[in-house]
Design an enzyme around this catalytic site. Structure first.
Site, PDB file in Angstrom:
ATOM      1  N   SER A 124     -10.360  13.807  -2.037  1.00 26.33           N
ATOM      2  CA  SER A 124     -11.322  13.214  -2.954  1.00 26.33           C
ATOM      3  C   SER A 124     -12.713  13.784  -2.707  1.00 26.33           C
ATOM      4  CB  SER A 124     -11.335  11.704  -2.691  1.00 26.33           C
ATOM      5  OG  SER A 124     -12.426  11.107  -3.323  1.00 26.33           O
ATOM      6  N   TYR A 148     -12.424   4.225   3.008  1.00 27.39           N
ATOM      7  CA  TYR A 148     -11.537   4.987   2.125  1.00 27.39           C
ATOM      8  C   TYR A 148     -11.803   6.481   2.267  1.00 27.39           C
ATOM      9  CZ  TYR A 148      -9.888   7.348  -2.041  1.00 27.39           C
ATOM     10  OH  TYR A 148      -9.308   8.259  -2.882  1.00 27.39           O
ATOM     11  N   LYS A 152      -9.609   9.993   3.917  1.00 27.28           N
ATOM     12  CA  LYS A 152      -9.359  11.312   3.310  1.00 27.28           C
ATOM     13  C   LYS A 152      -9.839  12.421   4.252  1.00 27.28           C
ATOM     14  CE  LYS A 152      -7.403   9.746  -0.378  1.00 27.28           C
ATOM     15  NZ  LYS A 152      -5.957   9.919  -0.590  1.00 27.28           N
TER      16      LYS A 152
HETATM   17  P1  NAD Z   1      -2.653   4.747  -7.965  1.00 24.57           P
HETATM   18  O1  NAD Z   1      -2.896   3.530  -7.147  1.00 24.57           O
HETATM   19  O2  NAD Z   1      -2.622   4.626  -9.424  1.00 24.57           O
HETATM   20  O3  NAD Z   1      -1.302   5.437  -7.493  1.00 24.57           O
HETATM   21  C1  NAD Z   1      -0.830   5.387  -6.176  1.00 24.57           C
HETATM   22  C2  NAD Z   1       0.658   5.066  -6.221  1.00 24.57           C
HETATM   23  O4  NAD Z   1       1.161   5.057  -4.880  1.00 24.57           O
HETATM   24  C3  NAD Z   1       0.960   3.691  -6.836  1.00 24.57           C
HETATM   25  O5  NAD Z   1       1.995   3.823  -7.788  1.00 24.57           O
HETATM   26  C4  NAD Z   1       1.415   2.845  -5.644  1.00 24.57           C
HETATM   27  O6  NAD Z   1       2.376   1.880  -6.025  1.00 24.57           O
HETATM   28  C5  NAD Z   1       1.976   3.909  -4.713  1.00 24.57           C
HETATM   29  N1  NAD Z   1       1.895   3.576  -3.275  1.00 24.57           N
HETATM   30  C6  NAD Z   1       0.807   3.159  -2.579  1.00 24.57           C
HETATM   31  N2  NAD Z   1       1.136   2.981  -1.280  1.00 24.57           N
HETATM   32  C7  NAD Z   1       2.441   3.313  -1.151  1.00 24.57           C
HETATM   33  C8  NAD Z   1       3.348   3.339  -0.061  1.00 24.57           C
HETATM   34  N3  NAD Z   1       2.989   2.941   1.173  1.00 24.57           N
HETATM   35  N4  NAD Z   1       4.635   3.747  -0.279  1.00 24.57           N
HETATM   36  C9  NAD Z   1       5.026   4.123  -1.517  1.00 24.57           C
HETATM   37  N5  NAD Z   1       4.214   4.105  -2.592  1.00 24.57           N
HETATM   38  C10 NAD Z   1       2.933   3.717  -2.410  1.00 24.57           C
HETATM   39  O7  NAD Z   1      -3.738   5.830  -7.498  1.00 24.57           O
HETATM   40  P2  NAD Z   1      -4.187   7.165  -8.230  1.00 24.57           P
HETATM   41  O8  NAD Z   1      -5.475   6.914  -8.921  1.00 24.57           O
HETATM   42  O9  NAD Z   1      -3.048   7.743  -8.976  1.00 24.57           O
HETATM   43  O10 NAD Z   1      -4.528   8.055  -6.956  1.00 24.57           O
HETATM   44  C11 NAD Z   1      -3.564   8.933  -6.403  1.00 24.57           C
HETATM   45  C12 NAD Z   1      -4.152   9.623  -5.188  1.00 24.57           C
HETATM   46  O11 NAD Z   1      -5.352  10.290  -5.554  1.00 24.57           O
HETATM   47  C13 NAD Z   1      -4.555   8.677  -4.059  1.00 24.57           C
HETATM   48  O12 NAD Z   1      -4.258   9.305  -2.840  1.00 24.57           O
HETATM   49  C14 NAD Z   1      -6.044   8.519  -4.227  1.00 24.57           C
HETATM   50  O13 NAD Z   1      -6.682   8.213  -3.011  1.00 24.57           O
HETATM   51  C15 NAD Z   1      -6.424   9.899  -4.720  1.00 24.57           C
HETATM   52  N6  NAD Z   1      -7.660   9.933  -5.499  1.00 24.57           N
HETATM   53  C16 NAD Z   1      -7.795   9.130  -6.591  1.00 24.57           C
HETATM   54  C17 NAD Z   1      -8.965   9.142  -7.336  1.00 24.57           C
HETATM   55  C18 NAD Z   1      -9.141   8.243  -8.528  1.00 24.57           C
HETATM   56  O14 NAD Z   1     -10.286   8.044  -8.962  1.00 24.57           O
HETATM   57  N7  NAD Z   1      -8.098   7.686  -9.115  1.00 24.57           N
HETATM   58  C19 NAD Z   1     -10.020   9.995  -6.957  1.00 24.57           C
HETATM   59  C20 NAD Z   1      -9.842  10.826  -5.836  1.00 24.57           C
HETATM   60  C21 NAD Z   1      -8.654  10.777  -5.123  1.00 24.57           C
END
Ligand code: NAD
Ligand code: UDP
Length: 340
Positions: A124, A148, A152
């Site tokens: 991120s 958070y 990362k």
């Molecule tokens: P999200 O919460 O929509 O998706 C994450 C998925 O992982 C969910 O479906 C959840 O049920 C699943 N999950 C969480 N913990 C789990 C576990 N222990 N075992 C199995 N499944 C698990 O999040 P997102 O927005 O799709 O983000 C995806 C990745 O991108 C994350 O690592 C997040 O930190 C990173 N990220 C997101 C953003 C953003 O703004 N959305 C920005 C930068 C980085």
């Protein structure tokens, strides 16, 4: 080629599954449904006319992960599963260190056990401190501002150490800027649990009258109109970046880190105005104090991804606003008719 997508039913993971399937990868998903719904599978399959293999499993449970590798020859892993709320991480740091670090270690251990050493990590822009020079290149120092972001940074450090210990690993670290938007089908998008913290889901909820008012955090920054500037990227462009990253995994060894952003910064008021204009809706907002910890400006230098992954974002801010609104309206309809 068979790839494992952890967290593949979540916001970014689901869009990436679509792009992977459309590029003829076989897709296996493990997700514990903590922040997603099982109906996302059908919606991915409706868009692509292809099937995914789904495991309802938790990365905290090593045997759940081992089962996936026992039953599938996995060529590469895209690791999205994590907890992602900055606010929640301040209140529950242990939850974040456990899910984002310990559970990632479980995954990497299983990969070692099954000799699957190709890995893509969802990092991120939160790894960059607020003092980074704009636009931010991958060479900027990392300095997280909250638990958070710290998970990362640690995740990236861990991968660096892993690669230094064993050069058979092929690793791509992707630092996302601000993903917004949804698939143009309106079938998949962001589905935040509880009250969202991010700007776009709050805008769409004000537009749909789920909430009455948007608070704009500060108009006294040194920016075009005083409000905070970010690099918003369409989630489909982001998903396509992962397909390029998978190709990179297969063409080289090493550990490579890329910013995934557009290289353009937009202010909060520019987002609100564009959303109102393209969707013909009114966003009721009020200017309030700055939110603690928010940098004034944060946008990417995406040149490295362009050069080495042959990837760049193509969708405009108008596309992002239109697709976010279409998704919100469809979400409303599904809830009202109680359908998935
Ligand atoms: P999200 O919460 O929509 O998706 C994450 C998925 O992982 C969910 O479906 C959840 O049920 C699943 N999950 C969480 N913990 C789990 C576990 N222990 N075992 C199995 N499944 C698990 O999040 P997102 O927005 O799709 O983000 C995806 C990745 O991108 C994350 O690592 C997040 O930190 C990173 N990220 C997101 C953003 C953003 O703004 N959305 C920005 C930068 C980085
Ligand atoms: N923002 C805002 N009101 C909100 C939520 C966010 O004004 O209710 C602003 C925030 O200050 C930042 C931008 O919108 O300038 C993007 O915030 P978001 O939380 O979506 O992403 P991040 O802070 O992680 O970049």
């Amino acid at each position: 080629m068979k790839v494992l997508v952890t967290g593949g039913l979540g916001y970014i993971g689901s869009h990436t599954c679509v792009e992977l399937l459309q590029n003829n990868y076989e897709v296996v998903v493990i997700d514990n449904l903590s922040n997603s719904e099982v109906s996302v599978i059908t919606r991915i399959e409706t868009i692509t006319h292809k099937k995914i293999i789904f495991y309802n499993g938790d990365l905290s449970n090593k045997s759940d992960i081992q089962q996936v590798f026992q039953q599938n020859e996995i060529d590469a892993v895209l690791h999205f599963a994590a907890s992602k709320s900055v606010n929640e991480s301040l209140k529950k740091p242990l939850k974040y260190y456990k899910n984002n670090i310990s559970n990632m270690i479980n995954l990497l251990e299983a990969m070692m056990e099954f000799n699957a050493k190709k890995f893509i990590f969802s990092s991120s822009a939160a790894v960059y401190g607020s003092t980074a020079q704009q636009p931010i290149s991958e060479l900027a120092t990392t300095k997280a501002m909250n638990p958070y972001g710290e998970t990362k940074v640690i995740g990236e450090d861990l991968l660096n150490d892993l690669y230094a210990s064993d050069s058979e690993w092929s690793i791509v670290v992707l630092r996302y800027f601000n993903p917004i938007g949804a698939h143009e089908s309106g079938l998949i998008g962001e589905h935040p649990n509880g009250t969202p913290n991010n700007l776009m889901p709050l805008i769409t909820q004000v537009a749909s009258k789920k909430r009455s008012l948007l608070y704009v955090f500060g108009n006294d920054y040194n920016t075009i109109d005083g409000t905070g500037v970010r690099d918003y990227i369409h989630v489909v462009d982001l998903a396509k970046g992962h397909v390029s990253a998978v190709q990179k995994l297969f063409s080289t060894h090493g550990l490579h880190t890329y910013n995934l952003g557009t290289g353009e910064g937009y202010s909060v008021l520019e987002i609100i105005n564009t959303f109102e204009k393209v969707n013909n809706v009114n966003i009721h907002y009020e200017i309030v104090d700055r939110r603690a910890g928010d940098p004034a400006v944060c946008f990417a230098n995406p040149a490295k991804a362009k050069e080495e992954l042959d990837w760049s974002a193509e969708r405009t801010l108008e596309d992002m606003c239109r697709d976010s609104w279409r998704w919100e309206k469809n979400l409303e309809n599904r809830i009202l008719t109680n359908k998935n």
